[in-house]
Design an enzyme around this catalytic site. Structure first.
Site, short mmCIF file in Angstrom:
data_model
loop_
_atom_site.label_atom_id
_atom_site.label_comp_id
_atom_site.label_asym_id
_atom_site.label_seq_id
_atom_site.Cartn_x
_atom_site.Cartn_y
_atom_site.Cartn_z
CE LYS B 95 -3.13 2.79 2.67
NZ LYS B 95 -3.89 2.98 3.92
N GLY B 156 -8.32 8.71 9.35
CA GLY B 156 -8.63 8.73 10.78
C GLY B 156 -9.72 9.72 11.19
CB ALA B 182 -8.47 7.34 4.14
N GLY B 183 -11.08 7.42 6.11
CA GLY B 183 -12.22 8.25 6.47
C GLY B 183 -13.53 7.51 6.70
CG ASN B 204 -6.60 0.93 11.25
OD1 ASN B 204 -6.97 0.57 12.35
ND2 ASN B 204 -5.33 1.01 10.98
CB THR B 205 -9.63 5.08 12.66
OG1 THR B 205 -8.30 5.32 12.20
CG2 THR B 205 -9.87 5.89 13.92
#
Lengths: 66, 260
Positions: B95, B156, B182-183, B204-205
């Protein structure tokens, strides 16, 4: 002998090879990757790769990340 | 079945492994998500306080590891990290992340394109993290990116897919898989991306900082599956004007004539 290890000055006594350094640092060679003066060192060379004055060494590992 | 660089994935949810409270919670969340692709990062070993080896925690199941180049500020740093990642993991999956500004963590399009071109030639399977720019997506595809990973919103932030109109164009044009990265802060965001026709999402987050990361991982898996099923089923068109769902013709009695 003085080297730079992960950006910090480090004095080594009685350590000649990468294997000996990893042992002293209590690091499992299977879990790290090593760059010596920006060259990646293959694990099978850890026993024979000697360290020299002013070497710059990076010991890297995988961590959690996105 | 999702196919990237010749590898098939039955799960269209990719998981990041950062910010979990413990490696045990991380392993359980990944298992609950049924994902097959997990991202990891490279950092200097903290010699005063070495961490547990994440790879041995994850080695219990067969995942495709997607090392990232997080921390790289330009193409040169990303390429250096990529080679370290390949040496450490034995995988060519990557990545590619090039984020010069730590405040926004937005990807640098010029350096990302440069690094992709070089790394593809070096034999890497490159999945570049990119802004949701349709022209850049085409250029990355042209230089050999195995997939493109446009952001929904900054890393994040949990703000969801704010770039949806651009991601729609990227999906429409792409010949390689599109992974929204992301996001994504809620299962509904993931479902929305999948309904638009994204091939996968990377989360992830939203999972790692949830009150119950294991349950949240399951919720994301369900959302991704629901969104994908809806996309394949074919969504109804959006209309400005109302159109009755109940039949407009009927033979009701005279006193209910207003129903005619």
């Amino acid at each position: 002998m003085n080297i730079t290890l992960n950006g910090q000055p480090k004095m080594l006594n009685c350590i000649a090879t990468l294997s000996e350094l990893l042992e002293e640092l209590a690091l499992n060679p299977d879990t790290v990757v090593i760059e010596l003066n920006t060259e990646i060192i293959q694990p099978d060379a850890y026993d024979t790769q000697t360290l020299n004055e002013a070497d710059s060494l990076e010991i890297i590992q995988f961590v959690g990340g996105g | 079945m999702l196919r990237i660089a010749g590898t098939e994935f039955s799960s269209r949810l990719f998981l990041g492994t950062g910010k979990f409270s413990s490696s045990d919670v991380m392993a359980k969340a990944i298992e609950a998500s049924d994902c097959q692709m997990v991202t990891v990062a490279l950092r200097r070993v903290d010699l005063t306080n070495p961490e547990d080896d994440i790879m041995s925690t994850l080695a219990k199941r067969e995942y495709t590891f997607l090392p990232n180049t997080s921390g790289a500020r330009d193409a040169k740093e990303a390429i250096r990290l990529a080679h370290l990642a390949r040496a450490a993991s034995g995988t060519s999956w990557l990545k590619l992340e090039v984020t010069p500004d730590p405040r926004t963590l937005l990807p640098d399009p010029v350096e990302t394109l440069k690094a992709t071109e070089t790394l593809v030639k070096d034999g890497f399977i490159v999945l570049p993290y990119m802004n949701a720019d349709p022209i850049l997506a085409l250029k990355l595809q042209d230089v050999g990116a195995a997939a493109v990973m446009p952001l929904g919103s900054p890393i994040g932030t949990n703000q969801g897919v704010l770039t949806d109109s651009m991601i729609e164009i990227i999906i429409d044009q792409a010949k390689v898989p599109v992974v929204v990265d992301a996001g994504i802060g809620a299962p509904s965001h993931a479902a929305y991306a999948m309904e638009m026709g994204a091939d996968a999402v990377l989360v992830n987050t939203a999972i790692s900082v949830a009150g119950d990361p294991v349950a949240m991982a399951r919720a994301f898996a369900q959302a991704v599956e629901a969104g994908r099923t809806a996309y394949v089923a074919g969504m109804g068109q959006r209309n400005k004007q109302a159109s009755a769902s109940s039949p407009e013709k009927g033979n009701l009695s005279a006193d209910l004539g207003f129903l005619e």
